[in-house]
Every structure is written in C-alpha cells, then in structure tokens.
Write a protein that holds these residues in place. Structure first.
Motif, PDB file in Angstrom:
ATOM      1  N   GLN A   1       0.806  -1.219   0.000  1.00 18.26           N
ATOM      2  CA  GLN A   1       0.000   0.000   0.000  1.00 18.26           C
ATOM      3  C   GLN A   1       0.838   1.267   0.000  1.00 18.26           C
ATOM      4  O   GLN A   1       0.311   2.360  -0.209  1.00 18.26           O
ATOM      5  CB  GLN A   1      -0.953   0.004   1.202  1.00 18.26           C
ATOM      6  CG  GLN A   1      -2.104  -0.974   1.065  1.00 18.26           C
ATOM      7  CD  GLN A   1      -3.020  -0.926   2.282  1.00 18.26           C
ATOM      8  OE1 GLN A   1      -2.853  -1.696   3.223  1.00 18.26           O
ATOM      9  NE2 GLN A   1      -3.977  -0.013   2.268  1.00 18.26           N
ATOM     10  N   HIS A   2       2.119   1.129   0.229  1.00 17.07           N
ATOM     11  CA  HIS A   2       3.007   2.280   0.112  1.00 17.07           C
ATOM     12  C   HIS A   2       3.195   2.690  -1.352  1.00 17.07           C
ATOM     13  O   HIS A   2       3.769   3.747  -1.619  1.00 17.07           O
ATOM     14  CB  HIS A   2       4.379   1.963   0.711  1.00 17.07           C
ATOM     15  CG  HIS A   2       4.400   1.937   2.203  1.00 17.07           C
ATOM     16  ND1 HIS A   2       4.115   3.039   2.977  1.00 17.07           N
ATOM     17  CD2 HIS A   2       4.681   0.930   3.078  1.00 17.07           C
ATOM     18  CE1 HIS A   2       4.224   2.724   4.257  1.00 17.07           C
ATOM     19  NE2 HIS A   2       4.552   1.454   4.357  1.00 17.07           N
ATOM     20  N   TRP A   3       2.723   1.858  -2.292  1.00 15.37           N
ATOM     21  CA  TRP A   3       2.978   2.090  -3.710  1.00 15.37           C
ATOM     22  C   TRP A   3       1.678   2.005  -4.506  1.00 15.37           C
ATOM     23  O   TRP A   3       0.740   1.325  -4.092  1.00 15.37           O
ATOM     24  CB  TRP A   3       3.964   1.042  -4.242  1.00 15.37           C
ATOM     25  CG  TRP A   3       5.269   1.050  -3.541  1.00 15.37           C
ATOM     26  CD1 TRP A   3       5.667   0.222  -2.537  1.00 15.37           C
ATOM     27  CD2 TRP A   3       6.339   1.964  -3.764  1.00 15.37           C
ATOM     28  NE1 TRP A   3       6.930   0.552  -2.125  1.00 15.37           N
ATOM     29  CE2 TRP A   3       7.365   1.624  -2.861  1.00 15.37           C
ATOM     30  CE3 TRP A   3       6.534   3.026  -4.653  1.00 15.37           C
ATOM     31  CZ2 TRP A   3       8.572   2.316  -2.816  1.00 15.37           C
ATOM     32  CZ3 TRP A   3       7.740   3.722  -4.605  1.00 15.37           C
ATOM     33  CH2 TRP A   3       8.744   3.362  -3.694  1.00 15.37           C
ATOM     34  N   PRO A   4       1.630   2.619  -5.675  1.00 15.93           N
ATOM     35  CA  PRO A   4       0.468   2.446  -6.551  1.00 15.93           C
ATOM     36  C   PRO A   4       0.476   1.045  -7.153  1.00 15.93           C
ATOM     37  O   PRO A   4       1.522   0.371  -7.161  1.00 15.93           O
ATOM     38  CB  PRO A   4       0.669   3.519  -7.625  1.00 15.93           C
ATOM     39  CG  PRO A   4       2.141   3.747  -7.668  1.00 15.93           C
ATOM     40  CD  PRO A   4       2.633   3.535  -6.253  1.00 15.93           C
TER      41      PRO A   4
ATOM     42  N   ARG B   1       3.657  -2.409  -7.434  1.00 14.37           N
ATOM     43  CA  ARG B   1       3.545  -3.353  -6.324  1.00 14.37           C
ATOM     44  C   ARG B   1       4.178  -4.706  -6.607  1.00 14.37           C
ATOM     45  O   ARG B   1       4.145  -5.600  -5.761  1.00 14.37           O
ATOM     46  CB  ARG B   1       2.074  -3.536  -5.943  1.00 14.37           C
ATOM     47  CG  ARG B   1       1.479  -2.314  -5.268  1.00 14.37           C
ATOM     48  CD  ARG B   1       0.009  -2.447  -4.999  1.00 14.37           C
ATOM     49  NE  ARG B   1      -0.517  -1.238  -4.365  1.00 14.37           N
ATOM     50  CZ  ARG B   1      -1.809  -0.965  -4.210  1.00 14.37           C
ATOM     51  NH1 ARG B   1      -2.728  -1.843  -4.649  1.00 14.37           N
ATOM     52  NH2 ARG B   1      -2.193   0.154  -3.642  1.00 14.37           N
TER      53      ARG B   1
ATOM     54  N   GLN C   1      -8.198   3.027   0.820  1.00 17.97           N
ATOM     55  CA  GLN C   1      -7.079   3.898   0.470  1.00 17.97           C
ATOM     56  C   GLN C   1      -7.432   4.782  -0.716  1.00 17.97           C
ATOM     57  O   GLN C   1      -7.119   5.979  -0.726  1.00 17.97           O
ATOM     58  CB  GLN C   1      -5.831   3.067   0.176  1.00 17.97           C
ATOM     59  CG  GLN C   1      -4.593   3.939  -0.062  1.00 17.97           C
ATOM     60  CD  GLN C   1      -3.322   3.124  -0.084  1.00 17.97           C
ATOM     61  OE1 GLN C   1      -3.327   1.927  -0.387  1.00 17.97           O
ATOM     62  NE2 GLN C   1      -2.213   3.753   0.255  1.00 17.97           N
TER      63      GLN C   1
ATOM     64  N   LEU D   1      -7.424   8.884  -0.862  1.00 20.09           N
ATOM     65  CA  LEU D   1      -6.661   9.581  -1.890  1.00 20.09           C
ATOM     66  C   LEU D   1      -7.566  10.481  -2.733  1.00 20.09           C
ATOM     67  O   LEU D   1      -7.210  11.631  -3.035  1.00 20.09           O
ATOM     68  CB  LEU D   1      -5.938   8.577  -2.787  1.00 20.09           C
ATOM     69  CG  LEU D   1      -4.732   7.870  -2.166  1.00 20.09           C
ATOM     70  CD1 LEU D   1      -4.323   6.667  -3.002  1.00 20.09           C
ATOM     71  CD2 LEU D   1      -3.562   8.840  -2.021  1.00 20.09           C
TER      72      LEU D   1
ATOM     73  N   ASP E   1      -0.130   7.688   6.365  1.00 21.82           N
ATOM     74  CA  ASP E   1       0.391   6.485   5.723  1.00 21.82           C
ATOM     75  C   ASP E   1      -0.444   6.079   4.513  1.00 21.82           C
ATOM     76  O   ASP E   1       0.088   5.525   3.543  1.00 21.82           O
ATOM     77  CB  ASP E   1       0.444   5.334   6.728  1.00 21.82           C
ATOM     78  CG  ASP E   1       1.522   5.519   7.776  1.00 21.82           C
ATOM     79  OD1 ASP E   1       2.436   6.338   7.560  1.00 21.82           O
ATOM     80  OD2 ASP E   1       1.442   4.856   8.831  1.00 21.82           O
ATOM     81  N   HIS E   2      -1.742   6.347   4.562  1.00 22.64           N
ATOM     82  CA  HIS E   2      -2.610   5.989   3.437  1.00 22.64           C
ATOM     83  C   HIS E   2      -2.477   6.949   2.254  1.00 22.64           C
ATOM     84  O   HIS E   2      -2.655   6.536   1.098  1.00 22.64           O
ATOM     85  CB  HIS E   2      -4.075   5.947   3.887  1.00 22.64           C
ATOM     86  CG  HIS E   2      -4.481   4.685   4.553  1.00 22.64           C
ATOM     87  ND1 HIS E   2      -4.275   4.439   5.907  1.00 22.64           N
ATOM     88  CD2 HIS E   2      -5.100   3.569   4.075  1.00 22.64           C
ATOM     89  CE1 HIS E   2      -4.743   3.239   6.215  1.00 22.64           C
ATOM     90  NE2 HIS E   2      -5.245   2.691   5.129  1.00 22.64           N
TER      91      HIS E   2
ATOM     92  N   HIS F   1       0.211   9.182   1.616  1.00 23.70           N
ATOM     93  CA  HIS F   1       1.554   9.485   1.124  1.00 23.70           C
ATOM     94  C   HIS F   1       2.029   8.309   0.276  1.00 23.70           C
ATOM     95  O   HIS F   1       2.600   7.340   0.780  1.00 23.70           O
ATOM     96  CB  HIS F   1       2.516   9.723   2.291  1.00 23.70           C
ATOM     97  CG  HIS F   1       3.883  10.125   1.837  1.00 23.70           C
ATOM     98  ND1 HIS F   1       4.988   9.357   2.076  1.00 23.70           N
ATOM     99  CD2 HIS F   1       4.315  11.208   1.137  1.00 23.70           C
ATOM    100  CE1 HIS F   1       6.053   9.942   1.556  1.00 23.70           C
ATOM    101  NE2 HIS F   1       5.676  11.058   0.983  1.00 23.70           N
ATOM    102  N   VAL F   2       1.754   8.403  -1.011  1.00 25.95           N
ATOM    103  CA  VAL F   2       2.026   7.286  -1.917  1.00 25.95           C
ATOM    104  C   VAL F   2       2.894   7.767  -3.083  1.00 25.95           C
ATOM    105  O   VAL F   2       2.400   8.440  -3.998  1.00 25.95           O
ATOM    106  CB  VAL F   2       0.708   6.676  -2.469  1.00 25.95           C
ATOM    107  CG1 VAL F   2       1.023   5.442  -3.325  1.00 25.95           C
ATOM    108  CG2 VAL F   2      -0.232   6.314  -1.338  1.00 25.95           C
TER     109      VAL F   2
END
Length: 209
Positions: A56-59, A63, A76, A80, A109-110, A112-113
């Motif tokens: 979830q840190h990435w689009p 992934r 998420q 966004l 955290d949700h 900031h991607v």
C-alpha cells in the motif's frame, strides 16, 4: 466549486483546541458562499486501520504483483480521492507525546504514496501549490529560545510530508500552554492570548485561501 477537506484527529471531543479552531476555519470557509463546500473526516470517531500490506506504500503499477485486500485498496482510494479533490486542506493536529496522534499518522500512511501523490518515476506532484493548514495545540510552552522550542515533531513531520513531498503550501497555526488550567505555571493569560491569536489567524486564512 471550491472544496475544503476538513480533518480532525483529537481524542478530546468536548474541549479540544484543535477541534475548535478547525471548526472556525470551516465556518469561515462556508460563509464565503454556497459554492464553498466541505468534506469532513473525523479520524478519532471513524478511525482508520493501519496499512494491511507494505504494497500500500505504492500504486498498483509498482507493487510487483503483490495483492492488496480489496477492502483496504478501496479505503485507500477513497482517502486519496478526497485529498486530490480538495482545493484547501485543514488538519487538526494536537501534539501527543511530541508527535501527531496515531489516528492522524494512519491517514498520512494511506495518502503518502510515491507515484500517486508524491514524485516517483513519471509521476509528479498533483497537489503542488495547494494550501494545507495544520492546526497544532501543544500542552506546554514551545517559545522561541526555550529548551523545548524544537520538540513539536508532529507539525514538523506534516510539513515534510505535505510540503516537501506532496508540494503543498503548508501553514502551521499553533496554540500552546493548553494545560495551563491544570499547570498554573504555564500561565493562563498567555494561553488565552495564544488561542485568540490562533483563532484570528485561522479566520484570516479561511477568508483568503
């Protein structure tokens, strides 16, 4: 139609300074006209889960084939979309143990991607230049030149995430000495002056941004 994203995170539902100040911001914003709308999210009453997967840190395209549970991905994306649709963001960020509340950190955290809200590969900063107002309430004194001047790590982290990484124009409005009622040495008169100054700054920002 100008849209304000109004976020609260204080666990104090009755006497919170940040809740009072974000409410002033939202009221001033909507008083500018019927076209000034507000999307509200209360991170204490409606708490977000921690990220369920490192992916979830990435689009999705970055992934590496790792699957994110559908419910987590949908939440998420909702967060966004709220942020990306906002013209202005106001965040109530009380200082808890020298940092932001864990409920607010979960929101950070949700949203900031890298590759969606912050630069990575071909992606830029879709939120660049948009105003974000962080309203901080601190229990003690953080006066310039004092030993605790630099102890507010909550506002500092939000300035880095929202400002440096997402490219938003961040303004921090702070009111301190909020524990003056129970710690008289902090000075109740000074606390009242700080709060009134913060309220006037909030009204000015909500009237002009």
């Amino acid at each position: 139609m100008p849209t304000l994203l109004h976020i609260d995170s204080s666990a104090d539902l009755t006497t919170s300074r940040t809740r009072a100040l974000t409410a002033v911001f939202a009221e001033t914003w909507t008083s500018r006209g019927a076209d000034h709308t507000v999307v509200y999210r209360d991170l204490h009453r409606d708490q977000l889960p921690h990220l369920q997967s490192v992916a979830q840190h990435w689009p999705p395209r970055l992934r590496g084939g790792v699957e994110v549970p559908a419910s987590a991905a949908a939440l998420q994306q909702e967060l966004l979309s709220e942020l990306l649709a906002a013209d202005v963001v106001v965040i109530g960020a009380p200082l808890y143990n020298y940092s932001m509340p864990s409920t607010l950190k979960a929101w950070v955290d949700h949203i900031h991607v890298p590759g969606i809200t912050s630069p990575f590969d071909e992606a830029t900063q879709p939120l660049a230049g948009r105003p974000a107002v962080v309203i901080s309430a601190r229990g003690a004194s953080y006066d310039a030149g004092s030993p605790s001047e630099s102890w507010d790590h909550g506002s500092a982290a939000l300035k880095i995430v929202l400002g440096e990484s997402l490219g938003m124009e961040v303004t921090v409005v702070a009111t301190s000495r909020t524990l003056a009622d129970v710690v008289p040495a902090l000075g109740s008169e000074a606390a009242a002056r700080e709060f009134e100054a913060a309220r006037e700054q909030v009204r000015e920002l909500a009237s002009t941004l």
